[in-house]
Write an enzyme that holds these catalytic residues in place. Structure first.
Site, PDB file in Angstrom:
ATOM      1  N   GLY A 107     -19.494  13.065  -7.096  1.00 43.87           N
ATOM      2  CA  GLY A 107     -18.131  12.554  -7.137  1.00 43.87           C
ATOM      3  C   GLY A 107     -17.133  13.666  -7.351  1.00 43.87           C
ATOM      4  O   GLY A 107     -17.367  14.820  -6.987  1.00 43.87           O
ATOM      5  N   SER A 108     -16.026  13.349  -7.977  1.00 44.55           N
ATOM      6  CA  SER A 108     -14.935  14.302  -8.147  1.00 44.55           C
ATOM      7  C   SER A 108     -15.256  15.322  -9.237  1.00 44.55           C
ATOM      8  O   SER A 108     -16.030  15.065 -10.161  1.00 44.55           O
ATOM      9  CB  SER A 108     -13.644  13.564  -8.511  1.00 44.55           C
TER      10      SER A 108
ATOM     11  N   PRO B  89     -24.601   2.166  -7.302  1.00 43.99           N
ATOM     12  CA  PRO B  89     -23.854   2.593  -6.125  1.00 43.99           C
ATOM     13  C   PRO B  89     -22.374   2.325  -6.350  1.00 43.99           C
ATOM     14  O   PRO B  89     -21.992   1.488  -7.167  1.00 43.99           O
ATOM     15  CB  PRO B  89     -24.408   1.686  -5.025  1.00 43.99           C
ATOM     16  N   ASP B  90     -21.539   3.025  -5.613  1.00 43.71           N
ATOM     17  CA  ASP B  90     -20.124   2.690  -5.660  1.00 43.71           C
ATOM     18  C   ASP B  90     -19.931   1.268  -5.159  1.00 43.71           C
ATOM     19  O   ASP B  90     -20.657   0.792  -4.289  1.00 43.71           O
ATOM     20  CB  ASP B  90     -19.328   3.672  -4.801  1.00 43.71           C
TER      21      ASP B  90
ATOM     22  N   GLU C 264     -22.933  17.066  -7.933  1.00 43.97           N
ATOM     23  CA  GLU C 264     -22.311  17.560  -6.712  1.00 43.97           C
ATOM     24  C   GLU C 264     -20.880  17.066  -6.695  1.00 43.97           C
ATOM     25  O   GLU C 264     -20.627  15.865  -6.688  1.00 43.97           O
ATOM     26  CB  GLU C 264     -23.038  17.107  -5.452  1.00 43.97           C
ATOM     27  N   LEU C 265     -19.938  18.026  -6.684  1.00 39.72           N
ATOM     28  CA  LEU C 265     -18.541  17.692  -6.922  1.00 39.72           C
ATOM     29  C   LEU C 265     -17.676  18.055  -5.711  1.00 39.72           C
ATOM     30  O   LEU C 265     -18.105  17.935  -4.584  1.00 39.72           O
ATOM     31  CB  LEU C 265     -18.091  18.376  -8.216  1.00 39.72           C
TER      32      LEU C 265
ATOM     33  N   GLU D 291      -8.393  19.477  -2.754  1.00 38.84           N
ATOM     34  CA  GLU D 291      -9.220  18.779  -1.769  1.00 38.84           C
ATOM     35  C   GLU D 291      -8.476  17.549  -1.259  1.00 38.84           C
ATOM     36  O   GLU D 291      -8.018  16.716  -2.040  1.00 38.84           O
ATOM     37  CB  GLU D 291     -10.543  18.371  -2.400  1.00 38.84           C
TER      38      GLU D 291
ATOM     39  N   TRP E  82     -18.987   6.599  -2.611  1.00 39.11           N
ATOM     40  CA  TRP E  82     -18.788   5.608  -1.547  1.00 39.11           C
ATOM     41  C   TRP E  82     -18.844   6.202  -0.153  1.00 39.11           C
ATOM     42  O   TRP E  82     -18.994   5.471   0.822  1.00 39.11           O
ATOM     43  CB  TRP E  82     -17.435   4.901  -1.720  1.00 39.11           C
ATOM     44  N   ASN E  83     -18.693   7.512  -0.019  1.00 37.01           N
ATOM     45  CA  ASN E  83     -18.421   8.066   1.306  1.00 37.01           C
ATOM     46  C   ASN E  83     -19.634   8.063   2.231  1.00 37.01           C
ATOM     47  O   ASN E  83     -19.481   7.998   3.445  1.00 37.01           O
ATOM     48  CB  ASN E  83     -17.841   9.474   1.197  1.00 37.01           C
TER      49      ASN E  83
END
Length: 524
Positions: free
Chosen positions: A239-240, A189-190, A261-262, A393, A164-165
């Protein structure tokens, strides 16, 4: 408050996009509608249909039906839509910026980064995809007689689950090279980024991407997002780290590739010879861009003790002067966090650190007078192990300050993390900066910039080490990952069998002599 923030023209843009583009969501005719709210105010701005697992299956069926003809299309023709999309993104940036702000809550200047990034990715792969995917010669077993060629064949249907960012950039820029490589894409998408997603899909349709190749489904991560990844021939997830580990396990079980990509806990080192004014400006952007909700943003400021006080004087002055706003439009330095959950995480990290002895140098509180999820840009000193924000984080407008005596201590501190996504080094000695960067365990390291230089260099790979992920976006790696590499080798005249009239022993001797001659001749 709503009338002063998410202005009605921007909301009308969102409602118009939802009305025009709901048909591009793969969902049943009687699918439930879900209201979309903006973090700027918390108000509802539009409603969109929700997809089900059965809808995800239908999306894959349509994508698989469209993909073979696309794969058979020459790559130079496939990338033509990227050339047109580049121009459309720039032409329609006003609407895009409104939607990015409504979806994410970020300041407009940071939303503009997404316009630049998306157009840049379009331009790069439009120009470079044909060479990245061109058939390549390889060294044959026998000089001249053995001719090896390496080709790049599309995987099939790529499943993209986006965060979402960065509702424009992170939603679409991973899908674009996948399409250019000859794949179809099923994109989830989120839910918080769905309005921006539908607008860029509208522009992609206008740019001429053939029907069926880009399927969009909307829904929650565990159900709809999980269904997308479970059916993909290649997985692209941002995401996470916790979720990424499960995504990797599931992909491994099916023996399909995955790019992940985390998380990050990125460090910025300011050496004693750095240009401190420039470093302070760079740190402000690197820490607080998108309210710190950026996987490559800086959360640890590592300062050489000789310049720490002076740097902090310059940096804190900039931080305290930042303009916070939830207005749709230009002028703000920082906007809102995405949700009450994200605000709570920032509040918890700050409260935990302060209760255990950390000092607030700037910020340190929520600003509901500005917006429901706004938190002040915050700087902490005295953060030590045992405090949540030391290693976890935050993903918000919070940075901790640390002091070191030399480069070795700085490198050791930067590497003292499970993460390795991005880092930053500031020094006037570029050779020194490169040497320090080479010792940091991070997928990207910026010298005399916080994050933008490495990320915006579309010809160079970007991704994480350690718990920050696997795989790379951008450059040759960012498109070839969406392909299966195939070796086609032709053998001429003489094969590898023992020639008629020659004994096995004689054959072995001849081949041994040949191997020695090839070594002397420098044959690979």
């Amino acid at each position: 408050m709503t009338s002063q923030t998410a202005s009605s023209p921007a909301v009308r843009v969102a409602q118009d996009v939802a009305k025009r583009m709901s048909h591009r969501v793969t969902a049943a005719a009687d699918a439930p509608q879900r209201e979309r709210t903006t973090p700027l105010t918390g108000e509802v701005v539009a409603s969109l249909p929700e997809s089900s697992v059965a809808d995800v299956e239908r999306a894959y069926e349509a994508a698989r039906a469209a993909q073979p003809a696309w794969a058979a299309t020459p790559v130079k023709e496939r990338v033509e839509f990227l050339e047109r999309l580049h121009d459309l993104v720039l032409e329609h940036q006003s609407e895009m910026l409104d939607l990015i702000q409504l979806d994410s809550g970020k300041a407009r200047i940071q939303a503009f980064e997404e316009i630049l990034d998306t157009a840049g990715v379009c331009r790069h792969y439009a120009k470079k995809a044909p060479s990245y995917l061109a058939e390549r010669k390889g060294a044959g077993a026998m000089p001249v007689l053995t001719q090896a060629r390496t080709g790049y064949r599309p995987k099939g249907v790529v499943g993209v689950v986006a965060p979402w960012n960065y509702p424009l950039s992170m939603t679409i820029t991973d899908a674009l090279p996948a399409l250019a490589a000859g794949n179809a894409v099923v994109l989830r998408p989120d839910e918080k980024a769905s309005l921006t997603c539908l607008k860029i899909v509208e522009l992609i349709d206008e740019a001429g991407l053939p029907e069926g190749l880009l399927q969009v489904v909307l829904g929650d991560g565990p159900t709809v997002g999980g269904a997308v990844l479970e059916r993909a021939d290649y997985v692209m997830y941002t995401g996470s780290t916790n979720v990424g580990r499960q995504v990797a396990r599931d992909a491994g079980e099916r023996l399909v590739g995955a790019s992940l990509e985390l998380g990050g806990k990125n460090a910025m080192y300011v050496a004693e010879d750095a240009d401190l004014k420039r470093a302070a400006e760079g740190a402000q952007r690197a820490v607080f861009s998108s309210a710190g909700q950026l996987c490559i943003s800086i959360e640890r400021l590592v300062l050489h003790e000789a310049i720490a006080d002076e740097f902090l004087r310059l940096f804190l002055a900039r931080v305290k002067a930042m303009k916070l706003s939830t207005e749709v439009g230009w002028g703000a330095d920082m906007g809102s966090l995405i949700s009450a959950q994200q605000l709570e995480r920032v509040e918890e990290h700050v409260a935990d650190a302060v209760s255990k002895g950390a000092t607030v140098l700037a910020g340190g509180k929520a600003r509901p007078d500005v917006g429901p999820f706004v938190y002040e840009p915050t700087v902490l000193d005295g953060v030590v192990d045992g405090m949540s924000c030391r290693r976890d984080e935050t993903f918000g407008p919070l940075v901790s300050v640390y002091r070191v005596a030399n480069d070795d201590e700085a490198v050791a501190f930067a590497n003292d993390s499970e993460y390795g996504l991005n880092a930053s080094v500031w020094t006037k000695d570029v050779k020194r900066g490169r040497a320090i960067a080479a010792r940091i365990q991070s997928g990207t390291v910026n010298v005399n910039e916080g994050y933008a230089s490495a990320y915006a260099s579309n010809g160079a790979p970007m991704g994480g080490m350690k718990s920050s992920g696997v795989g790379r976006r951008h450059g040759a790696e960012g498109i070839r990952k969406y392909t299966d590499i195939q070796n086609v080798t032709v053998q001429h005249v003489q094969g590898f069998g023992v020639p008629k009239g020659m004994s096995q022993k004689q054959f072995a001797k001849v081949m041994t002599v040949g191997m020695r001659l090839m070594k002397r001749g420098g044959v690979a």
